[in-house]
Every structure is written in structure tokens, then in C-alpha cells.
Design an enzyme around this catalytic site. Structure first.
Site, PDB file in Angstrom:
ATOM      1  CG  ASP A   1      -2.066   0.944   1.143  1.00 55.97           C
ATOM      2  OD1 ASP A   1      -2.328   1.449   0.029  1.00 55.97           O
ATOM      3  OD2 ASP A   1      -2.704   1.197   2.185  1.00 55.97           O
TER       4      ASP A   1
ATOM      5  CG  ASN B   1       2.104   1.574  -5.157  1.00 53.93           C
ATOM      6  OD1 ASN B   1       2.934   1.318  -4.306  1.00 53.93           O
ATOM      7  ND2 ASN B   1       1.619   0.676  -5.998  1.00 53.93           N
TER       8      ASN B   1
ATOM      9  CG  HIS C   1       0.259   2.309  -9.405  1.00 50.15           C
ATOM     10  ND1 HIS C   1      -0.012   2.018  -8.104  1.00 50.15           N
ATOM     11  CD2 HIS C   1      -0.822   2.985  -9.873  1.00 50.15           C
ATOM     12  CE1 HIS C   1      -1.213   2.489  -7.782  1.00 50.15           C
ATOM     13  NE2 HIS C   1      -1.717   3.088  -8.834  1.00 50.15           N
TER      14      HIS C   1
ATOM     15  CG  ASN D   1      -8.250  -0.350  -4.326  1.00 49.16           C
ATOM     16  OD1 ASN D   1      -8.621   0.770  -4.631  1.00 49.16           O
ATOM     17  ND2 ASN D   1      -7.387  -0.596  -3.372  1.00 49.16           N
TER      18      ASN D   1
ATOM     19  CB  ILE E   1      -7.598  -7.422   7.361  1.00 50.96           C
ATOM     20  CG1 ILE E   1      -7.074  -7.623   8.794  1.00 50.96           C
ATOM     21  CG2 ILE E   1      -7.498  -8.718   6.582  1.00 50.96           C
ATOM     22  CD1 ILE E   1      -5.597  -7.953   8.889  1.00 50.96           C
TER      23      ILE E   1
ATOM     24  CD  GLU F   1       2.423 -13.371  15.806  1.00 45.93           C
ATOM     25  OE1 GLU F   1       2.453 -12.190  16.184  1.00 45.93           O
ATOM     26  OE2 GLU F   1       1.932 -14.300  16.485  1.00 45.93           O
TER      27      GLU F   1
END
Ligand code: FPP
Length: 271
Positions: free
Chosen positions: A31, A33, A48, A79, A207, A219
């Protein structure tokens, strides 16, 4: 393993790791860009493009340390619907040219590429290149790089349930006989272990519908670093952090009551 190919900086971090506790599977939410580009007054697509460089660098470090599974969230289903059309088109072209330009490096690094997601909805030309890259690298035995493309965790579960219900009908299996293993077998990730470590860049504590079933005991490591600035050394630092944690898989620590008699000694007043 090709540890000797790590940079001196990477090697210094690698040498602090416990080889017997290396994760088998690292998943990453790439995440930031757009923010990376915005902070430099650049158009988002340049973020990107730089992010694609990070994909290459991180994959190569993963292959050098012998990480068996690396799974990157490249395009989410949601997205892709929300981004401007021109940006989605650019991302598709970027993926295609990334694969065309990197299969040789994947071969040199013994990397096998695969995909998860509703990839059949991607443009036909992109799918052709994806298939070519997967077939060309299929016999490599090092890191398996899995790109999540047009992927959503909930839609994966929908697809899994559809597959499972069809199988149940066919084999006359009663609902009460369904097990977790049955669901696992119908996920896109049926052939892989669950991730040990999930990394998210750019500081968001979410998430984002990624590998929902698979991360039950994973984790999580969140870094403020934006994806285009993320390199192999940051992967190694995340693994070092992971190794400092006690993994419980839903279990308890060592401060449990051993016997009922021991429990009797504690007269607990609940008011
Ligand atoms: C998030 O940035 C990142 C993505 C769109 C996914 C990752 C895509 C790449 C790294 C491009 C190349 C991929 C491959 C596999 C070659 P964002 O636009 O959501 O960033 P922002 O939250 O800062 O706006």
C-alpha cells in the site's frame, strides 16, 4: 538459499535471524503507491511503477533467503472497481510488462509465479501473459511468488462455498460432515500453508479483505514505510520482529493454572 547474494546491509540483519524459525509464508499488503507519488508531486501511476520495482527487489531477497511462499496483494476486486478507469488500465499494462520483463530474472532466481483471485475477469491479453509466465516458471523450485489479482477474501470464500456445495451434492455429503479441511481444499490457496507473517505498508491498520480465512493465526507487522520505498532489508527486519514474538496459535502462555487444587488456593471474589 543464496545468502551470499544478499547486500551487506541485508546480510547484517539476516545474521541476527534464527534460521530454524524463518517463516514459511509471508503475505504482503502493498500500500502507499499513490501517496508516495503524491508526496513528490508526481502522478499516481509513477508510484505504481516504482512499486513494481519493489515487487522485484523483495521477491529476489525472499528467494535468496529461501522463503518458500511470498504472496502479494496486487489488485483487490473492490479497489479495481473504485479506481479511475485509466489507472486500472495502466495497472493492467504494468502487470503485463512486469511479467514480460521479469520472467528471465525469475528463472535466474528459481522463482515460480502463480496467481489467486478472479483472474478470468482480467483482460484476455493480460491473462495470456500471466499464463505464459506461470508455465515458463512452473518447474522452478525456489520461492513461489503468488500475486493476488482481482482478489477479495470474501469472494474467495463465496467461490470456495460454491465449489464445496457442488462437491457435496455430487458425493451426497451431509452438511454436518463439513470440516475446516474441506473449506481449505476449496480456497484459492489450497496448495499453500497459511501465512506466518502478514506485512502491511503505509501504516494502515486494516486487513482490507485479504486472505481472511488464512490469517486466523498470522502475526501482523505494519510499517509506515510506503510500498515504493520497501526493499528486501525491510522484509528481513519484519522477519526479525516476527521472530521476537511468541506465537500461540490460539493457545495460552505459561501462566496457566496447572491443577484444580492450585485453583482452590485463589479465593476469587467477584462483586
Ligand atoms: C496500493 O497503492 C498499491 C496497489 C495498487 C497494489 C500494488 C500494485 C503494484 C505494486 C503495481 C505493480 C504490481 C505488479 C505485480 C507488477 P495505492 O494506489 O492504493 O496507494 P495509496 O493508498 O497511497 O493511494
Amino acid at each position: 538459499m543464496r545468502i551470499h547474494e544478499l547486500t551487506p546491509e541485508e546480510r547484517a540483519v539476516y545474521d541476527t535471524l534464527k534460521p530454524e524459525r524463518l517463516p514459511q509464508h509471508v503475505a504482503i499488503i502493498m500500500d502507499g503507491n499513490g501517496r508516495w507519488a503524491g508526496s513528490r508531486s508526481l502522478k499516481r501511476f509513477l508510484g505504481h511503477q516504482q512499486g513494481a520495482k519493489s515487487v522485484q527487489m523483495v521477491t529476489e531477497t525472499a528467494s535468496r533467503i529461501g522463503l518458500p511462499w511470498l504472496t502479494l496483494y496486487a489488485f483487490s476486486l473492490e479497489n479495481n472497481l473504485r479506481r479511475p478507469r485509466a489507472e486500472v488500465n495502466f495497472l493492467m499494462r504494468l502487470l503485463k510488462s512486469y511479467l514480460e520483463g521479469n520472467v528471465k530474472r525469475m528463472m535466474d532466481n528459481n522463482v515460480r509465479i502463480r496467481y489467486i483471485g478472479r483472474t478470468h475477469e482480467l483482460p484476455a491479453g493480460v491473462q495470456d501473459t500471466m499464463q505464459w509466465a506461470a508455465e515458463t516458471t512452473a518447474r522452478n523450485t525456489g520461492t513461489t511468488l503468488t500475486l493476488a489479482l482481482n482478489y477479495g477474501g470474501r469472494s474467495e470464500m463465496v467461490d470456495a462455498i460454491r465449489g464445496l456445495v457442488a462437491e457435496m451434492k455430487h458425493k451426497h455429503i451431509a452438511p454436518s460432515h463439513i470440516t475446516e479441511e474441506d473449506i481449505h481444499r476449496h480456497l484459492y490457496t489450497a496448495h499453500m500453508p497459511d501465512p506466518d507473517l502478514l506485512i502491511r505498508t503505509s501504516g494502515e491498520m486494516r486487513i482490507s479483505n485479504y486472505l481472511l480465512w488464512q490469517i486466523a493465526y498470522t502475526e501482523i507487522f505494519v510499517t509506515d514505510r510506503l510500498w515504493p520505498d520497501f526493499r528486501g532489508i525491510h522484509l528481513l527486519e519484519a522477519i526479525a520482529d516476527f521472530q521476537r514474538r511468541e506465537r500461540r496459535f490460539g493457545g495460552l502462555g505459561d501462566n496457566v493454572l496447572a491443577t484444580d487444587e492450585e485453583a482452590e488456593q485463589y479465593k476469587i471474589a467477584v462483586s
